[in-house]
Design an enzyme around this catalytic site. Structure first.
Site, short mmCIF file in Angstrom:
data_model
loop_
_atom_site.label_atom_id
_atom_site.label_comp_id
_atom_site.label_asym_id
_atom_site.label_seq_id
_atom_site.Cartn_x
_atom_site.Cartn_y
_atom_site.Cartn_z
N THR A 8 -4.89 -9.44 -5.55
CA THR A 8 -4.61 -8.01 -5.68
C THR A 8 -5.69 -7.37 -6.52
OG1 THR A 8 -3.03 -6.32 -6.39
CG2 THR A 8 -3.11 -8.33 -7.72
N GLY A 12 -1.87 -3.04 -12.41
CA GLY A 12 -0.46 -2.89 -12.80
C GLY A 12 0.40 -3.97 -12.19
N ASP A 66 3.19 -6.79 -1.41
CA ASP A 66 3.09 -5.55 -0.66
C ASP A 66 4.29 -4.71 -1.05
OD1 ASP A 66 1.21 -4.31 1.13
OD2 ASP A 66 2.94 -4.01 2.41
N GLY A 143 0.99 4.07 -10.65
CA GLY A 143 1.40 4.65 -9.36
C GLY A 143 2.49 5.70 -9.48
P1 IMP Z 1 0.05 -1.97 -1.60
O1 IMP Z 1 1.20 -2.88 -1.82
O2 IMP Z 1 -1.22 -2.50 -2.18
O3 IMP Z 1 -0.06 -1.52 -0.18
O4 IMP Z 1 0.28 -0.67 -2.47
C1 IMP Z 1 1.50 -0.34 -2.99
C2 IMP Z 1 1.45 1.04 -3.62
O5 IMP Z 1 2.82 1.41 -3.85
C3 IMP Z 1 0.78 1.08 -4.98
O6 IMP Z 1 -0.58 1.40 -4.92
C4 IMP Z 1 1.58 2.18 -5.67
O7 IMP Z 1 1.12 3.42 -5.24
C5 IMP Z 1 2.97 1.99 -5.11
N1 IMP Z 1 3.76 1.09 -5.97
C6 IMP Z 1 4.14 -0.19 -5.70
N2 IMP Z 1 4.83 -0.72 -6.71
C7 IMP Z 1 4.87 0.24 -7.65
C8 IMP Z 1 5.43 0.28 -8.95
O8 IMP Z 1 6.00 -0.69 -9.48
N3 IMP Z 1 5.29 1.45 -9.60
C9 IMP Z 1 4.65 2.52 -9.07
N4 IMP Z 1 4.09 2.54 -7.88
C10 IMP Z 1 4.20 1.40 -7.17
#
Ligand code: IMP
Length: 184
Positions: A8, A12, A66, A143
């Site tokens: 990743t 965060g 994800d 996020g």
């Molecule tokens: P991916 O899983 O990399 O496609 O991205 C997930 C996206 O969802 C992140 O970049 C955040 O924008 C949002 N997200 C996922 N988990 C959290 C969290 O625990 N807090 C806030 N935003 C989150």
């Protein structure tokens, strides 16, 4: 300590996963090289594909995360597109889209994909219900945390340890740990 690689680029996510698994005796190593993200409406196939791809490439037990925010009144949007929407629109514009909406229910979902080299991937899903706040509150987390209200307080206002006790990521990791402990 058993080592698991977590692919990743999201600091965060990495910090939360590392700290939750450390308590259970697992050392999580971050790898930021990325993996192909297939396009799907659900998070599970995306996480499964990613975990398998990474474990086979690195020849190590691997996890990917994800996750996303699913807003009821928007038909689950941004869902699997959460990272893209966060980058392109940000919280303020998501709040603008939600202006005038009385149904503010939303779900944060996290899918942990896990794979051993030479094996098929498994997925573990965690979800937490909340509502979209009317304005950003709190500077914690990352996020969408400042706009995700859970029991009257946003994830952005929660202390780091408190978010880790109730979050979608925590719930997904609890299921993953239960599976790991049962197989050992
Ligand atoms: P991916 O899983 O990399 O496609 O991205 C997930 C996206 O969802 C992140 O970049 C955040 O924008 C949002 N997200 C996922 N988990 C959290 C969290 O625990 N807090 C806030 N935003 C989150």
């Amino acid at each position: 300590m058993r080592k698991i690689v977590f692919v990743t680029g999201n600091k965060g996510k990495f910090r939360e996963v590392r700290d939750i698994l450390a308590v259970k005796g697992y050392e999580v190593i971050q790898n930021t090289d990325g993996y192909p993200e297939i396009q799907e409406d659900d998070l599970e196939p995306i996480a499964a594909f990613g975990a398998r791809w990474v474990a086979h490439k690195l020849e190590m037990p691997a996890i990917v995360d994800d996750s996303g925010l699913f807003i009821d009144v928007l038909g689950g949007f941004p869902g699997p597109y959460s990272a893209f929407v966060e980058k392109k629109l940000g919280n303020k514009r998501v709040l603008k889209i939600m202006e005038g909406e009385s149904d503010r229910n939303a779900v944060f979902k996290c899918v942990i994909g896990y794979c051993d080299p030479g094996s098929e991937p498994l997925t573990f899903t965690g979800a937490v219900k909340g509502t979209i706040a009317f304005e950003e509150q709190g500077a914690g987390g990352f996020g969408y945390d400042p706009i995700f209200d859970h029991n009257g307080i946003t994830f952005g206002e929660l202390k780091y340890e408190e978010k880790n006790k109730v979050s979608h990521r925590r719930r997904a990791l609890d299921k993953f740990l239960e599976w790991l402990e049962n197989r050992e």
